[in-house]
Design a protein around this motif. Sequence first.
Motif, mmCIF file in Angstrom:
data_model
loop_
_atom_site.group_PDB
_atom_site.id
_atom_site.type_symbol
_atom_site.label_atom_id
_atom_site.label_comp_id
_atom_site.label_asym_id
_atom_site.label_seq_id
_atom_site.Cartn_x
_atom_site.Cartn_y
_atom_site.Cartn_z
ATOM 1 N N GLN A 1 -3.205 11.850 -2.309
ATOM 2 C CA GLN A 1 -2.283 10.745 -2.055
ATOM 3 C C GLN A 1 -3.021 9.523 -1.532
ATOM 4 O O GLN A 1 -2.818 8.402 -2.008
ATOM 5 C CB GLN A 1 -1.197 11.161 -1.066
ATOM 6 C CG GLN A 1 -0.222 10.029 -0.763
ATOM 7 C CD GLN A 1 0.995 10.490 0.008
ATOM 8 O OE1 GLN A 1 1.314 11.672 0.045
ATOM 9 N NE2 GLN A 1 1.691 9.552 0.622
ATOM 10 N N VAL A 2 -3.914 9.738 -0.563
ATOM 11 C CA VAL A 2 -4.696 8.631 -0.019
ATOM 12 C C VAL A 2 -5.563 8.013 -1.108
ATOM 13 O O VAL A 2 -5.662 6.782 -1.245
ATOM 14 C CB VAL A 2 -5.561 9.107 1.169
ATOM 15 C CG1 VAL A 2 -6.560 8.032 1.582
ATOM 16 C CG2 VAL A 2 -4.671 9.479 2.351
ATOM 17 N N GLY A 3 -6.190 8.871 -1.923
ATOM 18 C CA GLY A 3 -7.058 8.373 -2.975
ATOM 19 C C GLY A 3 -6.301 7.592 -4.031
ATOM 20 O O GLY A 3 -6.775 6.553 -4.507
ATOM 21 N N LEU A 4 -5.122 8.079 -4.420
ATOM 22 C CA LEU A 4 -4.336 7.358 -5.413
ATOM 23 C C LEU A 4 -3.857 6.019 -4.863
ATOM 24 O O LEU A 4 -3.947 4.981 -5.543
ATOM 25 C CB LEU A 4 -3.145 8.210 -5.849
ATOM 26 C CG LEU A 4 -2.231 7.562 -6.894
ATOM 27 C CD1 LEU A 4 -2.999 7.247 -8.174
ATOM 28 C CD2 LEU A 4 -1.027 8.441 -7.188
ATOM 29 N N GLU A 5 -3.355 6.024 -3.642
ATOM 30 C CA GLU A 5 -2.885 4.769 -3.046
ATOM 31 C C GLU A 5 -4.016 3.757 -2.909
ATOM 32 O O GLU A 5 -3.813 2.555 -3.150
ATOM 33 C CB GLU A 5 -2.249 5.053 -1.682
ATOM 34 C CG GLU A 5 -0.925 5.804 -1.779
ATOM 35 C CD GLU A 5 -0.377 6.221 -0.420
ATOM 36 O OE1 GLU A 5 -1.114 6.061 0.590
ATOM 37 O OE2 GLU A 5 0.771 6.697 -0.364
ATOM 38 N N ALA A 6 -5.211 4.226 -2.550
ATOM 39 C CA ALA A 6 -6.352 3.323 -2.433
ATOM 40 C C ALA A 6 -6.721 2.740 -3.787
ATOM 41 O O ALA A 6 -6.999 1.537 -3.918
ATOM 42 C CB ALA A 6 -7.538 4.056 -1.821
ATOM 43 N N ARG A 7 -6.733 3.566 -4.818
ATOM 44 C CA ARG A 7 -7.086 3.094 -6.155
ATOM 45 C C ARG A 7 -6.068 2.090 -6.682
ATOM 46 O O ARG A 7 -6.423 1.105 -7.336
ATOM 47 C CB ARG A 7 -7.226 4.286 -7.113
ATOM 48 C CG ARG A 7 -8.510 5.076 -6.911
ATOM 49 C CD ARG A 7 -8.469 6.426 -7.607
ATOM 50 N NE ARG A 7 -9.790 7.079 -7.577
ATOM 51 C CZ ARG A 7 -10.293 7.719 -6.536
ATOM 52 N NH1 ARG A 7 -9.567 7.825 -5.418
ATOM 53 N NH2 ARG A 7 -11.493 8.269 -6.588
ATOM 54 N N VAL A 8 -4.782 2.344 -6.419
ATOM 55 C CA VAL A 8 -3.751 1.399 -6.846
ATOM 56 C C VAL A 8 -3.929 0.065 -6.120
ATOM 57 O O VAL A 8 -3.861 -1.009 -6.735
ATOM 58 C CB VAL A 8 -2.350 1.988 -6.596
ATOM 59 C CG1 VAL A 8 -1.274 0.934 -6.810
ATOM 60 C CG2 VAL A 8 -2.106 3.188 -7.513
ATOM 61 N N TRP A 9 -4.167 0.122 -4.815
ATOM 62 C CA TRP A 9 -4.356 -1.117 -4.051
ATOM 63 C C TRP A 9 -5.555 -1.893 -4.590
ATOM 64 O O TRP A 9 -5.484 -3.122 -4.790
ATOM 65 C CB TRP A 9 -4.575 -0.791 -2.569
ATOM 66 C CG TRP A 9 -4.587 -2.028 -1.700
ATOM 67 C CD1 TRP A 9 -3.538 -2.567 -1.016
ATOM 68 C CD2 TRP A 9 -5.711 -2.880 -1.432
ATOM 69 N NE1 TRP A 9 -3.922 -3.695 -0.344
ATOM 70 C CE2 TRP A 9 -5.256 -3.912 -0.578
ATOM 71 C CE3 TRP A 9 -7.043 -2.870 -1.817
ATOM 72 C CZ2 TRP A 9 -6.089 -4.930 -0.124
ATOM 73 C CZ3 TRP A 9 -7.886 -3.895 -1.373
ATOM 74 C CH2 TRP A 9 -7.413 -4.903 -0.533
ATOM 75 N N LEU A 10 -6.654 -1.226 -4.844
ATOM 76 C CA LEU A 10 -7.850 -1.897 -5.343
ATOM 77 C C LEU A 10 -7.607 -2.500 -6.725
ATOM 78 O O LEU A 10 -8.135 -3.571 -7.043
ATOM 79 C CB LEU A 10 -9.021 -0.916 -5.385
ATOM 80 C CG LEU A 10 -9.552 -0.464 -4.019
ATOM 81 C CD1 LEU A 10 -10.437 0.761 -4.174
ATOM 82 C CD2 LEU A 10 -10.300 -1.596 -3.320
ATOM 83 N N ALA A 11 -6.809 -1.806 -7.559
ATOM 84 C CA ALA A 11 -6.518 -2.339 -8.885
ATOM 85 C C ALA A 11 -5.637 -3.575 -8.822
ATOM 86 O O ALA A 11 -5.671 -4.423 -9.725
ATOM 87 C CB ALA A 11 -5.843 -1.264 -9.738
ATOM 88 N N GLU A 12 -4.857 -3.695 -7.771
ATOM 89 C CA GLU A 12 -3.912 -4.804 -7.644
ATOM 90 C C GLU A 12 -4.467 -5.975 -6.843
ATOM 91 O O GLU A 12 -3.766 -6.987 -6.676
ATOM 92 C CB GLU A 12 -2.606 -4.301 -7.006
ATOM 93 C CG GLU A 12 -1.852 -3.309 -7.894
ATOM 94 C CD GLU A 12 -0.613 -2.738 -7.243
ATOM 95 O OE1 GLU A 12 -0.458 -2.924 -6.004
ATOM 96 O OE2 GLU A 12 0.196 -2.110 -7.945
ATOM 97 N N HIS A 13 -5.692 -5.859 -6.346
ATOM 98 C CA HIS A 13 -6.270 -6.922 -5.515
ATOM 99 C C HIS A 13 -7.625 -7.355 -6.060
ATOM 100 O O HIS A 13 -8.401 -6.541 -6.572
ATOM 101 C CB HIS A 13 -6.394 -6.458 -4.060
ATOM 102 C CG HIS A 13 -5.065 -6.289 -3.385
ATOM 103 N ND1 HIS A 13 -4.258 -5.196 -3.594
ATOM 104 C CD2 HIS A 13 -4.387 -7.104 -2.519
ATOM 105 C CE1 HIS A 13 -3.137 -5.329 -2.877
ATOM 106 N NE2 HIS A 13 -3.200 -6.477 -2.231
#
Length: 503
Positions: free
Chosen positions: A388-400
């Motif tokens: 969950q932490v890894g997916l949320e981090a990857r989504v945030w990085l993709a959106e910024h």
Amino acid sequence: MTAPVPHVDEALIARLRADLAAADFTVIGTSEVLGPLAAAALGREQPLPARRVAGASDAPAATLIRLFTLGDPVDVAEVERALPTLRLHGAIELGLVSEEGDGVVARCDVRPYASDDRHWWVASDLAEVATGTPVREDHVLGIGGASTTLAQWTIRRPVRTALDLGTGCGVQALHLGHHADEIVVTDLSERALAYARFNAALNECAWDVRSGSMLEPVAGQRFDLIVSNPPFVITPRSGDVPLFEYRDGGAAGDAVVAGLVRTVGEHLVPGGVAQFLGNWEVPSGSTWTERVGAWLEGTGLDAWVVQREVQDPAEYAETWSRDGGHHAGTADFDAMYAAWLDDFASRDVESIGFGVITLHRPETDRTPFVDLMDERGPVPPAMGDVAQVGLEARVWLAEHSDDEVLDIAWHATPDVTEERHTLPGSSDPSVIVARQGGGLGRVIRLTTVTAAYLSVADGGLTPRQAVGAIAGILDLDTAETEREVVAFVRDAAKDGLLVARTD
């Protein structure tokens, strides 16, 4: 002829549930009855120590182990004592046991299962360890290594709707019950669905049980979470290999998993997640990232795939020829082994990978990320939180953007350590790495620049602020130093080696 399966009678199942609880027929209770030696041996499918221990005990849990796990005949009086509310006639009526001569024998496997502070009972077909013979092609598996792996990796955030695709006896659905409001379970095997219905009733769960192949039963529906332990085993289309329903999806090569990757996005809401296990073939001259990456093209999904194991064709053939109760050295085993080798050779397959696939439907209009990682080291049992932490981090990085990454104050997590390796006689290290103590256990090789940044990544400075000082001290180009640092931050942050300061 198809063997019978237990059927649902709510009143009788309530009595069974009460008796199992009263007998302390739980993971802890059975472990205490068997002791560590016998329990460990049984986990390796060696029943003799468990048979010796359980046979010497008059505890109700020991009787239930002998009956439902080991497949031993048990005296009627012992069954009556172990199931004082259901009684023998109730167990017969549910289809759990039958009388043979002077004893009682199980018609299915019933055993305790637990995760964290939750416990259940799971019914399935009797395993080879109990029957002493290879399992049938319509065999319904109980709790196995693949099902527990998927359960450990599944993200457990609360969701409204969840789908257990290819549910088998319902192991994944049991886990979903603690964080999903509505659960749909599907399977092509009517036998598996009968067990799923029984297990839902036994554990007081409400599932929408549907029959059909892959995603057909949920046409037009979308879910917040889809989990699947699909029939991913690459199986030769040969009469020499049993087509076990629990592992064979009826397609050549890795087409079942490829098809699921390409189509599951149609059934995810924006922000929805799909997680499943898979095998993939790697033809000679190719790589696993090329193979799996091609499946993802055009799906519009974020993808995070972790390869956990790699086998050559012979290793794979040995693993799955043994599956189901066949033994090396027999004619059947050798015929299956040869069929697998011929099948892989026909497609010039050099190796076969196994891993966990996590897909996410973006909520914004952006380019999806694709992260294909080879991480075969040990991981903690509760990988769901890490995922969950890894997916949320990857989504945030993709959106910024990179500029936004540079203007966040990041800090290294407490489990991150730095190692420096120096050749004898040298004053400077030849290798510097950052090592993650938890999670995926990532090891990232550092340069002089990224090591300098990590040394000051305590949440006090942004990367942009640190870059100015690093470039000045090392007499480097600021723009190039900035690009190197932002690439490192993105790589480290996606797996939690760096996290943003929250205050």
